[in-house]
Design a protein around this motif. Structure first.
Motif, PDB file in Angstrom:
ATOM      1  N   ALA A 113       0.958  -1.098  -0.052  1.00  0.00           N
ATOM      2  CA  ALA A 113      -0.180  -0.142   0.042  1.00  0.00           C
ATOM      3  C   ALA A 113       0.924   1.297   0.154  1.00  0.00           C
ATOM      4  O   ALA A 113       1.217   1.738   1.012  1.00  0.00           O
ATOM      5  CB  ALA A 113      -0.754   0.031   1.428  1.00  0.00           C
TER       6      ALA A 113
ATOM      7  N   ASP B 296      -0.337  -1.452  -4.431  1.00  0.00           N
ATOM      8  CA  ASP B 296      -1.731  -0.841  -4.135  1.00  0.00           C
ATOM      9  C   ASP B 296      -1.747   0.335  -4.243  1.00  0.00           C
ATOM     10  O   ASP B 296      -1.228   1.309  -3.763  1.00  0.00           O
ATOM     11  CB  ASP B 296      -2.034  -1.308  -2.635  1.00  0.00           C
TER      12      ASP B 296
ATOM     13  N   THR C 235      -7.323   0.979  -6.324  1.00  0.00           N
ATOM     14  CA  THR C 235      -8.434   0.919  -5.463  1.00  0.00           C
ATOM     15  C   THR C 235      -8.939   2.664  -5.413  1.00  0.00           C
ATOM     16  O   THR C 235      -8.218   3.260  -4.653  1.00  0.00           O
ATOM     17  CB  THR C 235      -8.231   0.447  -4.189  1.00  0.00           C
TER      18      THR C 235
ATOM     19  N   HIS D 290     -12.714  -7.740  -2.861  1.00  0.00           N
ATOM     20  CA  HIS D 290     -11.929  -6.646  -1.872  1.00  0.00           C
ATOM     21  C   HIS D 290     -12.420  -6.231  -0.726  1.00  0.00           C
ATOM     22  O   HIS D 290     -13.842  -5.859  -0.812  1.00  0.00           O
ATOM     23  CB  HIS D 290     -11.219  -5.556  -2.831  1.00  0.00           C
TER      24      HIS D 290
ATOM     25  N   GLY E 117      -4.089  -0.269  11.781  1.00  0.00           N
ATOM     26  CA  GLY E 117      -3.482  -0.206  12.888  1.00  0.00           C
ATOM     27  C   GLY E 117      -3.996  -1.417  13.751  1.00  0.00           C
ATOM     28  O   GLY E 117      -4.042  -1.047  15.090  1.00  0.00           O
TER      29      GLY E 117
ATOM     30  N   TYR F  48       2.781   6.747   7.026  1.00  0.00           N
ATOM     31  CA  TYR F  48       1.760   7.884   6.952  1.00  0.00           C
ATOM     32  C   TYR F  48       2.746   8.968   7.944  1.00  0.00           C
ATOM     33  O   TYR F  48       1.858   9.558   8.583  1.00  0.00           O
ATOM     34  CB  TYR F  48       0.501   7.371   7.746  1.00  0.00           C
TER      35      TYR F  48
HETATM   36  C1  PLP Z   1      -7.490   0.128   0.032  1.00  0.00           C
HETATM   37  C2  PLP Z   1      -6.341   0.160   1.113  1.00  0.00           C
HETATM   38  N1  PLP Z   1      -5.393  -0.913   1.166  1.00  0.00           N
HETATM   39  C3  PLP Z   1      -4.189  -0.942   2.136  1.00  0.00           C
HETATM   40  C4  PLP Z   1      -4.114   0.015   3.081  1.00  0.00           C
HETATM   41  C5  PLP Z   1      -2.977  -0.142   3.880  1.00  0.00           C
HETATM   42  O1  PLP Z   1      -3.437  -0.081   5.293  1.00  0.00           O
HETATM   43  P1  PLP Z   1      -2.414  -0.542   6.534  1.00  0.00           P
HETATM   44  O2  PLP Z   1      -1.275   0.585   6.367  1.00  0.00           O
HETATM   45  O3  PLP Z   1      -3.085  -0.282   7.618  1.00  0.00           O
HETATM   46  O4  PLP Z   1      -1.818  -1.799   5.993  1.00  0.00           O
HETATM   47  C6  PLP Z   1      -4.995   1.050   3.215  1.00  0.00           C
HETATM   48  C7  PLP Z   1      -4.765   2.152   4.195  1.00  0.00           C
HETATM   49  O5  PLP Z   1      -5.673   2.999   4.260  1.00  0.00           O
HETATM   50  C8  PLP Z   1      -6.155   1.283   2.195  1.00  0.00           C
HETATM   51  O6  PLP Z   1      -6.926   2.294   2.093  1.00  0.00           O
END
Ligand code: PLP
Length: 409
Positions: A50, A71, A94, A183, A189, A366
């Motif tokens: 991500a 992603d 996404t 999906h 977290g 982040y």
């Molecule tokens: C569509 C999608 N996939 C993956 C993630 C990744 O999440 P994380 O950093 O909690 O693993 C996010 C985070 O907001 C998301 O919106």
């Protein structure tokens, strides 16, 4: 304090503060640990990083070399993923309230498109008709460390409500789309191992209903990200091996019970992979003893917004005083002209002075990606530690960078 063998003080002197620093070996180790945990003889598991968590191209490069897909959530992320070398067929797009231009970019790139709503399908068809689509389904439940990062359930803005999922896939079948994925991404977290298999079980039961109604064989089932890391005050880390074991068990059982064919299991973690590999170094610029003791630093929510945005709490260490008794009780504040620019309230600190370096741990995810030049305090530099050497991977933003966008009329 050192990061990957390099002194934080030296880094602060060389590159100035505030400064993000990443241990690249740790990122690679996280990437490998997760893949290893999900290694299985009978289930194919696919990983998408991500990239919203941290999209520095050097970091993307690590994941590409470790066999991760990407992603992406915007045309900008998509372009960067492609330019960094991610293969189009290993990118999942996404969106959220996707515009025609967003969908055009994803369609043109030939990546897998994960639609946020039934209405998104209409907009996609204006642009083109891919062979395969996925819907982001909101299974009606979600869980995140904070309400603000809980992305499933009836308060979330994301995805197709499960009750409308059959209708959504039917509409796609009716227009001649023939290949499908499914999906969910219900929160971020999470440190409870049981949460992941439980959510997957609920989701796969829902997919079983879709299969029963429409006869769809999903090519992949994406359980999203959400794997947590411990921040300040958390008592434990996430046992990803246990998550993998339990999740794979549910996956195998449900595929069999519900006759779901031969889908791949997909994951798209962000935070787990990069969060604990990064620190933010800042310098104490002033200490005020007024109604409260306030320690002011040269980072603010313009540098790291998680505290102001969600109330997130980072561990904050004072360089060279990590072992000293905490004798001060202070609020730790940034320099931004907003009263929400506070990282911690009533935090116990060792005796702290102007010029000390404050180190925020767990700042790899982040963090820098959400930095902004508010108050015309410009975005920080980023440094990678690679094989014992520090390398600049993002230069500090300058006044000139910023004002170059203005046009006088
Ligand atoms: C569509 C999608 N996939 C993956 C993630 C990744 O999440 P994380 O950093 O909690 O693993 C996010 C985070 O907001 C998301 O919106």
């Amino acid at each position: 304090m050192n990061i990957a063998g390099i002194s934080v003080r030296e880094l602060a002197e060389k590159y100035d503060t505030p400064l993000y620093v990443y241990d690249f070996a740790k990122i690679r180790q996280n990437a490998r640990r997760l893949k290893q945990a999900f290694l299985s003889d009978d289930v194919e598991v696919d990983f998408y990083y991500a990239m919203k968590a941290n999209c520095n191209p050097e970091i993307l490069g690590i994941f590409i070399s470790e066999g991760y897909g990407m992603d992406c959530v915007s045309p900008g992320e998509l372009r960067l993923a492609l330019e960094t070398g991610a293969a189009a067929d290993h990118i999942l797009y996404t969106g959220n309230y996707e515009s025609p231009a967003d969908l055009q970019a994803a369609f043109n790139a030939g990546v897998k498109i994960n639609l946020d709503d039934i209405s998104s399908l209409g907009r996609l068809l204006e642009v083109g008709k891919p062979e395969l689509i996925t819907y982001r389904i909101n299974p009606g439940k979600g869980r995140g460390k904070y309400e603000q990062i809980t992305t499933g359930g009836d308060k979330a803005k994301f995805g197709v409500p499960y009750e409308k999922a059959i209708q959504a896939y039917k509409k796609a079948m009716d227009v001649g789309i023939t290949r499908f994925g499914a999906h969910m991404m219900t929160g971020s977290g999470v440190l409870d191992e049981e949460h992941f298999p439980r959510m997957l079980e609920l989701f796969m039961d829902q997919l079983g209903e879709i299969k029963k109604a429409l006869g769809i064989n999903f090519e992949f089932i994406d359980m999203g990200g959400g794997l947590g890391i411990p921040y300040y005050g958390d008592k434990k880390s996430l046992d990803v091996e246990r998550v993998a074991r339990e999740t794979l068990k549910v996956f195998r059982r449900k595929v069999r019970e519900l006759n779901l064919g031969n889908p791949t299991l997909a994951l798209e973690p962000g935070r787990y992979l990069v969060g604990d590999a990064g620190i933010l170094i800042s310098r104490v610029t002033g200490i005020k003893n007024g109604y409260r003791t306030l320690v002011g630093i040269d980072a603010g929510f313009n540098t790291l917004i998680r505290s102001a945005l969600y109330g997130a709490q980072h561990t904050i260490l004072v360089d060279g005083k990590e072992e000293s008794e905490p004798t001060m009780l202070a609020d730790i504040c940034g320099q931004i002209c907003e009263n929400t620019d506070i990282f911690a309230k009533d935090r116990k600190l060792p005796e702290t002075e102007e010029g000390d370096l404050l180190i925020f741990t767990q700042a790899g995810a982040y963090g820098s990606v959400m930095a902004m030049p508010y108050n015309l305090r410009f975005r920080p530099a980023e440094v990678a530690i690679v094989d014992g050497e520090d390398k600049l991977i993002t230069r500090r933003e300058t006044y000139e960078d910023y004002i170059s966008r203005f046009q006088r009329i």
